[in-house]
Design an enzyme around this catalytic site. Structure first.
Site, PDB file in Angstrom:
ATOM      1  N   PRO A 131      13.377  86.254  52.524  1.00 17.31           N
ATOM      2  CA  PRO A 131      12.937  87.420  53.308  1.00 17.31           C
ATOM      3  C   PRO A 131      14.058  88.196  53.979  1.00 17.31           C
ATOM      4  O   PRO A 131      13.785  89.149  54.727  1.00 17.31           O
ATOM      5  CB  PRO A 131      12.033  86.766  54.371  1.00 17.31           C
ATOM      6  CG  PRO A 131      12.648  85.416  54.588  1.00 17.31           C
ATOM      7  CD  PRO A 131      13.148  84.987  53.227  1.00 17.31           C
ATOM      8  N   GLU A 132      15.322  87.860  53.719  1.00 15.62           N
ATOM      9  CA  GLU A 132      16.416  88.438  54.494  1.00 15.62           C
ATOM     10  C   GLU A 132      16.461  89.963  54.459  1.00 15.62           C
ATOM     11  O   GLU A 132      16.762  90.609  55.478  1.00 15.62           O
ATOM     12  CB  GLU A 132      17.763  87.876  53.999  1.00 15.62           C
ATOM     13  CG  GLU A 132      18.033  86.438  54.415  1.00 15.62           C
ATOM     14  CD  GLU A 132      17.492  85.419  53.422  1.00 15.62           C
ATOM     15  OE1 GLU A 132      17.900  84.255  53.484  1.00 15.62           O
ATOM     16  OE2 GLU A 132      16.648  85.796  52.577  1.00 15.62           O
ATOM     17  N   VAL A 133      16.189  90.566  53.284  1.00 21.12           N
ATOM     18  CA  VAL A 133      16.324  92.034  53.215  1.00 21.12           C
ATOM     19  C   VAL A 133      15.336  92.744  54.135  1.00 21.12           C
ATOM     20  O   VAL A 133      15.599  93.868  54.587  1.00 21.12           O
ATOM     21  CB  VAL A 133      16.166  92.551  51.767  1.00 21.12           C
ATOM     22  CG1 VAL A 133      17.319  92.089  50.897  1.00 21.12           C
ATOM     23  CG2 VAL A 133      14.821  92.170  51.187  1.00 21.12           C
TER      24      VAL A 133
END
Length: 249
Positions: A131-133
């Site tokens: 989920p980093e983006v």
């Protein structure tokens, strides 16, 4: 006064189990977890009797990723990311075969921890994602490894869409080695560990090291390792036993 360790290492003969011990935080990667994993890696590197290590998370999740409550200031972010990269790479440098046993969530750094292991067993209800983006930064701790394991198209989709996938889809992508019914994960991971541990440690360690060398673009190590191991007493004994079984009675 210090609390309980963020990860524990136990041994049972040729097997070891490394357990993330922060169930209240879904085993999020904290600085205390980094300390504990670095210590465990050092002990495993010196554990000549251990052939296989199962890496698991206590509670409902394997690892939910980095502990957001400990998100570093920008000046410290690169240093912390480099530390976690070294920890992930440390699993690949171990002589033992490592198996991730995944239940619940393996997200962000938790997914990277799972793919840092040689093999991965997951419960059917497990979920994987990066989920980093969605938070405005990039996945870390192992993009090259992800590209190697999941292939360029699948890896890019995981990184750029942040879409979570279930265990069945993760298996199709190559993220997961085996999918097992819920409630059978511990038994399945232990069974796989015993299957692997039946082979001599030298062959397992050499195969793992050769694979890492090839991934790093260093071919040519297979013949040297084969020659060395072929002369080892354990290889002689096993080959002799195999030939004895084939001789007519």
């Amino acid at each position: 006064m210090t609390g309980a360790p963020a990860a524990s290492l136990t041994r049972d003969g040729v097997l070891a189990r490394l357990t993330l011990e922060r169930p209240e935080a879904r085993n999020a990667l904290s600085r205390a977890m980094a300390d504990a994993l670095e210590g465990a890696l050092a002990r495993l590197a010196a554990a000549d009797e251990v052939r296989v290590v199962v890496v698991a998370g206590r509670g409902r999740s394997f690892c939910a990723g980095a502990d957001i409550s400990e998100m570093p200031i920008p000046e410290e972010a690169e240093t912390l990311a480099s530390r976690w990269q070294r920890i992930m790479d440390g699993f690949g440098a171990l002589p033992q075969v490592t198996i991730a046993a995944v239940q619940g969530h393996a997200l962000g750094g938790g997914l990277m921890l799972a793919i840092a292991q040689d093999l991965r067993v997951a419960e059917a209800s497990a979920r994987f994602g990066l989920p980093e983006v969605t938070l405005g930064f990039n996945p870390g701790y192992g993009i090259a490894r992800l590209l190697d394991i999941a292939g360029g198209a699948h890896a890019r989709e995981l990184m750029l869409t942040a879409r979570p996938v279930d265990a069945a889809e993760a298996h199709r992508m190559g993220l997961v080695t085996r999918v097992v019914p819920d409630g059978t994960l511990e038994a399945a991971a232990t069974t796989l560990a015993h299957e692997v541990a039946r082979s001599p440690r030298g062959g397992l360690a050499a195969t793992k090291a050769i694979t890492a060398a090839l991934r790093a673009g260093r071919p040519g190590t297979e013949p040297r390792a084969y020659g060395t191991l072929r002369a080892a007493p354990e290889a002689h004994a096993r080959i002799a036993a195999f030939l004895d079984r084939r001789r007519p009675s």
